[in-house]
Enzyme design. Structure first.
Site, PDB file in Angstrom:
ATOM      1  N   ASP A 170       0.834  -1.203   0.000  1.00 25.58           N
ATOM      2  CA  ASP A 170       0.000   0.000   0.000  1.00 25.58           C
ATOM      3  C   ASP A 170       0.869   1.254   0.000  1.00 25.58           C
ATOM      4  O   ASP A 170       1.679   1.457   0.909  1.00 25.58           O
ATOM      5  CB  ASP A 170      -0.909   0.001   1.234  1.00 25.58           C
ATOM      6  CG  ASP A 170      -2.060   0.974   1.122  1.00 25.58           C
ATOM      7  OD1 ASP A 170      -1.818   2.141   0.746  1.00 25.58           O
ATOM      8  OD2 ASP A 170      -3.199   0.577   1.417  1.00 25.58           O
ATOM      9  N   HIS A 201      -2.711  -0.261  -2.727  1.00 20.45           N
ATOM     10  CA  HIS A 201      -3.897   0.395  -2.183  1.00 20.45           C
ATOM     11  C   HIS A 201      -5.084   0.208  -3.132  1.00 20.45           C
ATOM     12  O   HIS A 201      -4.939   0.281  -4.350  1.00 20.45           O
ATOM     13  CB  HIS A 201      -3.595   1.886  -2.017  1.00 20.45           C
ATOM     14  CG  HIS A 201      -4.622   2.637  -1.243  1.00 20.45           C
ATOM     15  ND1 HIS A 201      -4.698   2.584   0.132  1.00 20.45           N
ATOM     16  CD2 HIS A 201      -5.609   3.460  -1.653  1.00 20.45           C
ATOM     17  CE1 HIS A 201      -5.690   3.361   0.543  1.00 20.45           C
ATOM     18  NE2 HIS A 201      -6.266   3.901  -0.513  1.00 20.45           N
TER      19      HIS A 201
END
Length: 232
Positions: A170, A201
């Site tokens: 992420d 993400h």
């Protein structure tokens, strides 16, 4: 419109998208959006929850700033618009709005009284804040909630069962932050964290740049199993 409803909050009224399954009454899931507002992705998420037999309600979290935000995830201008809204968003006011939404949804005649919260990115953070501050939530599911590590001092308030999904790569939640989050939630018997290797993400966002069908399907199945366990 049958897919819209109004939440009468303590600070004012705001809109929400609502979708209902064929079999009622049913448990409900309050779906909390990313920086893009109640857009096509969030509406599709609600419709998928309906297919699982849940009422789904997605409140307009940005109603104080700009009611009715509906941004396109592939537009750079919309990204910048959403980030401006995100930067100005008052998370404490937002947590109260979500609590009001949960209470309003629980009172719907078609709701059987059970209500969960589920959210992505900003919405994932707000799921965590709601779960630790609002004891009227029956279950909570957070997908990659940015800035969650900043609020881990509130983790002792976690009352609702919590399921959290983290993407190991992420770009908005550092590996150090993920370690902090996992360590804090490991101390809570009602919290479960799943980590997704090689995922970025928003790996489950419909039409997103980092969408990964395999990881998204796994995360969603875990979510549905969790919601069925907690709400039925």
């Amino acid at each position: 419109m049958k897919d819209r409803t109004t939440i009468e909050g303590r600070d004012g009224a705001f809109g929400a998208y609502i979708a209902r399954p064929k079999t009622l009454p049913a448990p409900a899931v309050v779906v909390l959006h990313e920086v893009f507002g109640v857009n096509a992705d969030i509406r599709k998420t609600c419709d998928e929850l309906v297919q699982q037999g849940f009422i789904a309600v997605a409140p307009d979290l940005f109603w104080r700033q700009e009611p009715g935000v509906d941004l396109n995830v592939t537009s750079e201008a919309d990204w910048q618009h959403g980030l401006r809204l995100y930067g100005a968003y008052d998370r404490d006011e937002g947590a109260r709005d979500i609590k009001d939404t949960v209470e309003a949804v629980r009172r719907l005649p078609e709701c059987d009284g059970k209500v969960a919260v589920l959210g992505y990115c900003l919405g994932g953070l707000m799921v965590f804040l709601t779960a630790v501050r609002c004891h009227g939530v029956d279950a909570a599911v957070a997908y990659h909630g940015g800035d969650t590590e900043k609020y881990l001092g509130e983790v002792d308030g976690l009352n609702a069962p919590l399921l959290m999904h983290l993407a190991e790569e992420d770009e908005f939640i550092s590996k150090a932050a993920q370690v902090e989050i996992k360590a804090a939630l490991a101390k809570r018997p009602n919290a479960t964290v799943y980590s997704y290797p090689a995922q970025n993400h928003a790996f489950s966002r419909h039409g997103g740049a980092h969408y990964n069908a395999e990881a998204a399907t796994l995360a969603h199945q875990r979510t549905y199993d969790f919601l069925n366990q907690q709400l039925r």
